[in-house]
Enzyme design. Sequence first.
Site, PDB file in Angstrom:
ATOM      1  N   ASP A  33      19.737  18.575  62.739  1.00  0.00           N
ATOM      2  CA  ASP A  33      19.736  17.318  63.506  1.00  0.00           C
ATOM      3  C   ASP A  33      20.658  17.505  64.693  1.00  0.00           C
ATOM      4  OD1 ASP A  33      20.207  14.451  64.240  1.00  0.00           O
ATOM      5  OD2 ASP A  33      19.121  14.077  62.378  1.00  0.00           O
ATOM      6  N   ASN A  34      20.295  16.900  65.835  1.00  0.00           N
ATOM      7  CA  ASN A  34      21.195  16.987  66.999  1.00  0.00           C
ATOM      8  C   ASN A  34      22.088  15.752  67.105  1.00  0.00           C
ATOM      9  OD1 ASN A  34      19.422  15.052  67.874  1.00  0.00           O
ATOM     10  ND2 ASN A  34      18.845  16.083  69.778  1.00  0.00           N
ATOM     11  N   LYS A  86      12.508   7.132  68.775  1.00  0.00           N
ATOM     12  CA  LYS A  86      11.582   6.183  68.147  1.00  0.00           C
ATOM     13  C   LYS A  86      11.601   4.757  68.696  1.00  0.00           C
ATOM     14  CE  LYS A  86      14.694   4.612  64.545  1.00  0.00           C
ATOM     15  NZ  LYS A  86      14.843   4.113  63.197  1.00  0.00           N
ATOM     16  N   SER A 126       2.751   7.231  61.985  1.00  0.00           N
ATOM     17  CA  SER A 126       3.039   5.791  61.955  1.00  0.00           C
ATOM     18  C   SER A 126       1.752   4.981  61.946  1.00  0.00           C
ATOM     19  CB  SER A 126       3.846   5.451  63.204  1.00  0.00           C
ATOM     20  OG  SER A 126       3.895   4.065  63.389  1.00  0.00           O
ATOM     21  N   TYR A 151       5.662   6.222  73.015  1.00  0.00           N
ATOM     22  CA  TYR A 151       6.072   6.576  71.649  1.00  0.00           C
ATOM     23  C   TYR A 151       4.841   6.688  70.752  1.00  0.00           C
ATOM     24  CZ  TYR A 151       7.607   5.990  66.830  1.00  0.00           C
ATOM     25  OH  TYR A 151       7.765   6.147  65.473  1.00  0.00           O
ATOM     26  N   LYS A 155       2.838  10.049  68.637  1.00  0.00           N
ATOM     27  CA  LYS A 155       2.426  10.172  67.231  1.00  0.00           C
ATOM     28  C   LYS A 155       0.972  10.668  67.159  1.00  0.00           C
ATOM     29  CE  LYS A 155       6.279   9.142  65.426  1.00  0.00           C
ATOM     30  NZ  LYS A 155       7.090  10.252  64.968  1.00  0.00           N
ATOM     31  N   TYR A 179       3.488   5.976  58.162  1.00  0.00           N
ATOM     32  CA  TYR A 179       4.359   4.963  57.566  1.00  0.00           C
ATOM     33  C   TYR A 179       3.979   3.589  58.093  1.00  0.00           C
ATOM     34  CZ  TYR A 179       7.578   9.065  57.687  1.00  0.00           C
ATOM     35  OH  TYR A 179       8.156  10.300  57.618  1.00  0.00           O
ATOM     36  N   PHE A 180       4.061   2.603  57.220  1.00  0.00           N
ATOM     37  CA  PHE A 180       3.957   1.221  57.687  1.00  0.00           C
ATOM     38  C   PHE A 180       5.390   0.788  58.082  1.00  0.00           C
ATOM     39  CE2 PHE A 180      -0.488   0.083  57.681  1.00  0.00           C
ATOM     40  CZ  PHE A 180      -0.967   1.338  57.390  1.00  0.00           C
ATOM     41  N   ASN A 181       5.936  -0.307  57.619  1.00  0.00           N
ATOM     42  CA  ASN A 181       7.262  -0.697  58.132  1.00  0.00           C
ATOM     43  C   ASN A 181       8.371  -0.365  57.130  1.00  0.00           C
ATOM     44  OD1 ASN A 181       5.280  -2.212  59.759  1.00  0.00           O
ATOM     45  ND2 ASN A 181       7.089  -3.134  60.672  1.00  0.00           N
ATOM     46  N   ASN A 200      15.934  -3.358  67.418  1.00  0.00           N
ATOM     47  CA  ASN A 200      14.573  -3.751  67.801  1.00  0.00           C
ATOM     48  C   ASN A 200      13.812  -4.273  66.594  1.00  0.00           C
ATOM     49  OD1 ASN A 200      14.620  -2.768  70.553  1.00  0.00           O
ATOM     50  ND2 ASN A 200      14.715  -0.724  69.650  1.00  0.00           N
ATOM     51  N   LEU A 202      12.919  -5.893  62.802  1.00  0.00           N
ATOM     52  CA  LEU A 202      13.186  -7.197  62.198  1.00  0.00           C
ATOM     53  C   LEU A 202      14.324  -7.173  61.166  1.00  0.00           C
ATOM     54  CD1 LEU A 202      12.394 -10.160  61.793  1.00  0.00           C
ATOM     55  CD2 LEU A 202      10.594  -9.387  60.224  1.00  0.00           C
TER      56      LEU A 202
HETATM   57  P1  NAD Z   1      16.212   8.036  63.087  1.00  0.00           P
HETATM   58  O1  NAD Z   1      16.460   7.938  64.555  1.00  0.00           O
HETATM   59  O2  NAD Z   1      17.159   7.349  62.165  1.00  0.00           O
HETATM   60  O3  NAD Z   1      16.101   9.575  62.640  1.00  0.00           O
HETATM   61  C1  NAD Z   1      15.626  10.565  63.506  1.00  0.00           C
HETATM   62  C2  NAD Z   1      16.679  11.664  63.525  1.00  0.00           C
HETATM   63  O4  NAD Z   1      16.203  12.720  64.357  1.00  0.00           O
HETATM   64  C3  NAD Z   1      18.020  11.212  64.101  1.00  0.00           C
HETATM   65  O5  NAD Z   1      19.050  11.589  63.201  1.00  0.00           O
HETATM   66  C4  NAD Z   1      18.137  11.967  65.426  1.00  0.00           C
HETATM   67  O6  NAD Z   1      19.479  12.285  65.725  1.00  0.00           O
HETATM   68  C5  NAD Z   1      17.282  13.180  65.162  1.00  0.00           C
HETATM   69  N1  NAD Z   1      16.674  13.794  66.341  1.00  0.00           N
HETATM   70  C6  NAD Z   1      15.969  13.208  67.347  1.00  0.00           C
HETATM   71  N2  NAD Z   1      15.562  14.133  68.219  1.00  0.00           N
HETATM   72  C7  NAD Z   1      15.997  15.330  67.762  1.00  0.00           C
HETATM   73  C8  NAD Z   1      15.888  16.661  68.234  1.00  0.00           C
HETATM   74  N3  NAD Z   1      15.248  16.960  69.362  1.00  0.00           N
HETATM   75  N4  NAD Z   1      16.449  17.643  67.498  1.00  0.00           N
HETATM   76  C9  NAD Z   1      17.122  17.382  66.361  1.00  0.00           C
HETATM   77  N5  NAD Z   1      17.250  16.143  65.865  1.00  0.00           N
HETATM   78  C10 NAD Z   1      16.687  15.136  66.563  1.00  0.00           C
HETATM   79  O7  NAD Z   1      14.719   7.515  62.846  1.00  0.00           O
HETATM   80  P2  NAD Z   1      13.932   7.262  61.488  1.00  0.00           P
HETATM   81  O8  NAD Z   1      13.655   5.803  61.395  1.00  0.00           O
HETATM   82  O9  NAD Z   1      14.597   7.947  60.372  1.00  0.00           O
HETATM   83  O10 NAD Z   1      12.546   7.967  61.833  1.00  0.00           O
HETATM   84  C11 NAD Z   1      12.235   9.282  61.411  1.00  0.00           C
HETATM   85  C12 NAD Z   1      10.829   9.615  61.848  1.00  0.00           C
HETATM   86  O11 NAD Z   1       9.914   8.657  61.328  1.00  0.00           O
HETATM   87  C13 NAD Z   1      10.627   9.599  63.369  1.00  0.00           C
HETATM   88  O12 NAD Z   1       9.723  10.622  63.702  1.00  0.00           O
HETATM   89  C14 NAD Z   1       9.991   8.248  63.608  1.00  0.00           C
HETATM   90  O13 NAD Z   1       9.209   8.243  64.778  1.00  0.00           O
HETATM   91  C15 NAD Z   1       9.122   8.120  62.367  1.00  0.00           C
HETATM   92  N6  NAD Z   1       8.766   6.738  62.048  1.00  0.00           N
HETATM   93  C16 NAD Z   1       9.754   5.817  61.866  1.00  0.00           C
HETATM   94  C17 NAD Z   1       9.419   4.498  61.575  1.00  0.00           C
HETATM   95  C18 NAD Z   1      10.490   3.449  61.406  1.00  0.00           C
HETATM   96  O14 NAD Z   1      10.172   2.251  61.464  1.00  0.00           O
HETATM   97  N7  NAD Z   1      11.744   3.805  61.168  1.00  0.00           N
HETATM   98  C19 NAD Z   1       8.063   4.147  61.450  1.00  0.00           C
HETATM   99  C20 NAD Z   1       7.085   5.114  61.614  1.00  0.00           C
HETATM  100  C21 NAD Z   1       7.445   6.430  61.917  1.00  0.00           C
HETATM  101  N1  UDP Z   2      10.211  -9.470  64.914  1.00  0.00           N
HETATM  102  C1  UDP Z   2      10.780 -10.707  65.167  1.00  0.00           C
HETATM  103  N2  UDP Z   2      12.069 -10.736  65.631  1.00  0.00           N
HETATM  104  C2  UDP Z   2      12.814  -9.613  65.833  1.00  0.00           C
HETATM  105  C3  UDP Z   2      12.204  -8.352  65.557  1.00  0.00           C
HETATM  106  C4  UDP Z   2      10.902  -8.319  65.112  1.00  0.00           C
HETATM  107  O1  UDP Z   2      10.145 -11.749  64.991  1.00  0.00           O
HETATM  108  O2  UDP Z   2      13.965  -9.720  66.263  1.00  0.00           O
HETATM  109  C5  UDP Z   2       8.818  -9.410  64.412  1.00  0.00           C
HETATM  110  C6  UDP Z   2       7.878  -8.627  65.311  1.00  0.00           C
HETATM  111  O3  UDP Z   2       7.326  -9.469  66.270  1.00  0.00           O
HETATM  112  C7  UDP Z   2       6.854  -8.113  64.292  1.00  0.00           C
HETATM  113  C8  UDP Z   2       7.654  -7.948  62.999  1.00  0.00           C
HETATM  114  O4  UDP Z   2       8.841  -8.726  63.177  1.00  0.00           O
HETATM  115  O5  UDP Z   2       5.889  -9.104  64.079  1.00  0.00           O
HETATM  116  C9  UDP Z   2       8.042  -6.493  62.720  1.00  0.00           C
HETATM  117  O6  UDP Z   2       8.656  -5.972  63.873  1.00  0.00           O
HETATM  118  P1  UDP Z   2       9.380  -4.565  63.890  1.00  0.00           P
HETATM  119  O7  UDP Z   2       9.881  -4.352  65.288  1.00  0.00           O
HETATM  120  O8  UDP Z   2      10.380  -4.518  62.792  1.00  0.00           O
HETATM  121  O9  UDP Z   2       8.239  -3.529  63.507  1.00  0.00           O
HETATM  122  P2  UDP Z   2       6.829  -3.200  64.241  1.00  0.00           P
HETATM  123  O10 UDP Z   2       5.787  -3.603  63.256  1.00  0.00           O
HETATM  124  O11 UDP Z   2       6.762  -3.962  65.511  1.00  0.00           O
HETATM  125  O12 UDP Z   2       6.897  -1.736  64.433  1.00  0.00           O
END
Ligand code: NAD
Ligand code: UDP
Length: 341
Positions: A33-34, A86, A126, A151, A155, A179-181, A200, A202
């Site tokens: 991780d960076n 992300k 995602s 973004y 994906k 992944y969903f939420n 960002n 919820l």
């Molecule tokens: P996060 O930001 O907590 O974790 C991502 C990690 O990757 C961080 O620790 C960051 O420092 C590291 N990173 C970023 N760019 C890097 C690079 N170039 N080299 C090395 N490390 C790097 O995010 P998360 O919520 O744990 O998400 C993980 C993955 O899941 C991401 O690919 C994200 O897009 C995907 N994802 C997340 C969600 C969500 O809601 N959290 C939903 C769908 C998909």
């Molecule tokens: N949402 C909200 N207030 C906030 C953040 C999110 O009402 O401060 C709502 C957003 O409009 C969506 C749901 O919560 O309907 C989930 O949002 P999130 O950003 O967590 O995930 P998303 O599905 O958009 O990736």
Amino acid sequence: MKQTVLVSGGAGYIGSHTAVELIGAGYDVVIVDNLSNSDMSGVEGVEKITGKHVTFVEADCCDKEAFRRVFEQYEFDSVIHFAASKAVGESVAEPLKYYRNNLTSFVNVVELMHEFGRRNIVFSSSATVYGEADSLPVTEQSPRKPATSPYGNTKQICEDILRDSVAAYGSLRGIALRYFNPIGAHPSALIGELPRGVPNNLVPFITQTAAGVRECLSIFGDDYPTADGSCIRDYIDIVDLARAHVAAIDRMVKGQSKQPYEIFNIGTGRGVSVFELVTTFERVNGLKLNYKVAPRRAGDVVAIWADTTLANRELGWHAERSVEDTLRAAWAWEKHVRGIE
Ligand code: NAD
Ligand code: UDP
């Protein structure tokens, strides 16, 4: 012999929880991780929960030579690639940062796996790839919709990079998990989500409002065509999500994949509205949340939830934790972070 899994982005939210579950399942992990969106507290939390030392390499996956040294130094056959930026809004403002980071890091990892003959990769995709779906719940066969943010586009492009690479390079197998939420935190409250600045998402906004860090939660829209007018999502517990990665790695390690490249939805199969989530949070944690209805947020889909039949059947994986338990864990984590009794 113990298998090792390389976990890129493993200091972050989903990666740290996945590292805990991998170790619990008997795998060794190497985290790269960076720390661009995390700090060492995630790795330390993994060590505290598991009682095991975790190998950590601070490196940028976009730096191919630094990343190559990790491949030279450690023996692993499997990779879970979480490393990515992300924030949807930021990706609209700074698209090149997103294309560079998310695509370069992914191309590097796949290239290095090919070069070093490493076989199995799980990619963090995602539900955003489905956009506003024509019918619900969405299955893996539901069409992808044109991405509404850079973004989201990364994906889709990474899914395609994986599909094409697996088709071309015989030794490689891949699984994209959509992944969903993801919400919640480890029940120990030692690891959880640590958003930088104003959240960002919820649930971090809810927990920060409950903790008094934010004054008021804005509910983005109460005039959507849903039962209570707010948007519907499929909120998946972080530990359940982490276990899906272990199931995906197990499947490839054991040679059980039906196709060299597979896609699975990872959700609960249940849609929950924003109002429902807020009132459930209040009920299970015994508190009142300050919230108001605000205008719709640009780019939000009205409703989406997963058909998880394929993951249930093929991965032998099910979401097990209730949204009540998850929202209790989310609040316990926020209290831990803020030092609230
Ligand atoms: P996060 O930001 O907590 O974790 C991502 C990690 O990757 C961080 O620790 C960051 O420092 C590291 N990173 C970023 N760019 C890097 C690079 N170039 N080299 C090395 N490390 C790097 O995010 P998360 O919520 O744990 O998400 C993980 C993955 O899941 C991401 O690919 C994200 O897009 C995907 N994802 C997340 C969600 C969500 O809601 N959290 C939903 C769908 C998909
Ligand atoms: N949402 C909200 N207030 C906030 C953040 C999110 O009402 O401060 C709502 C957003 O409009 C969506 C749901 O919560 O309907 C989930 O949002 P999130 O950003 O967590 O995930 P998303 O599905 O958009 O990736």
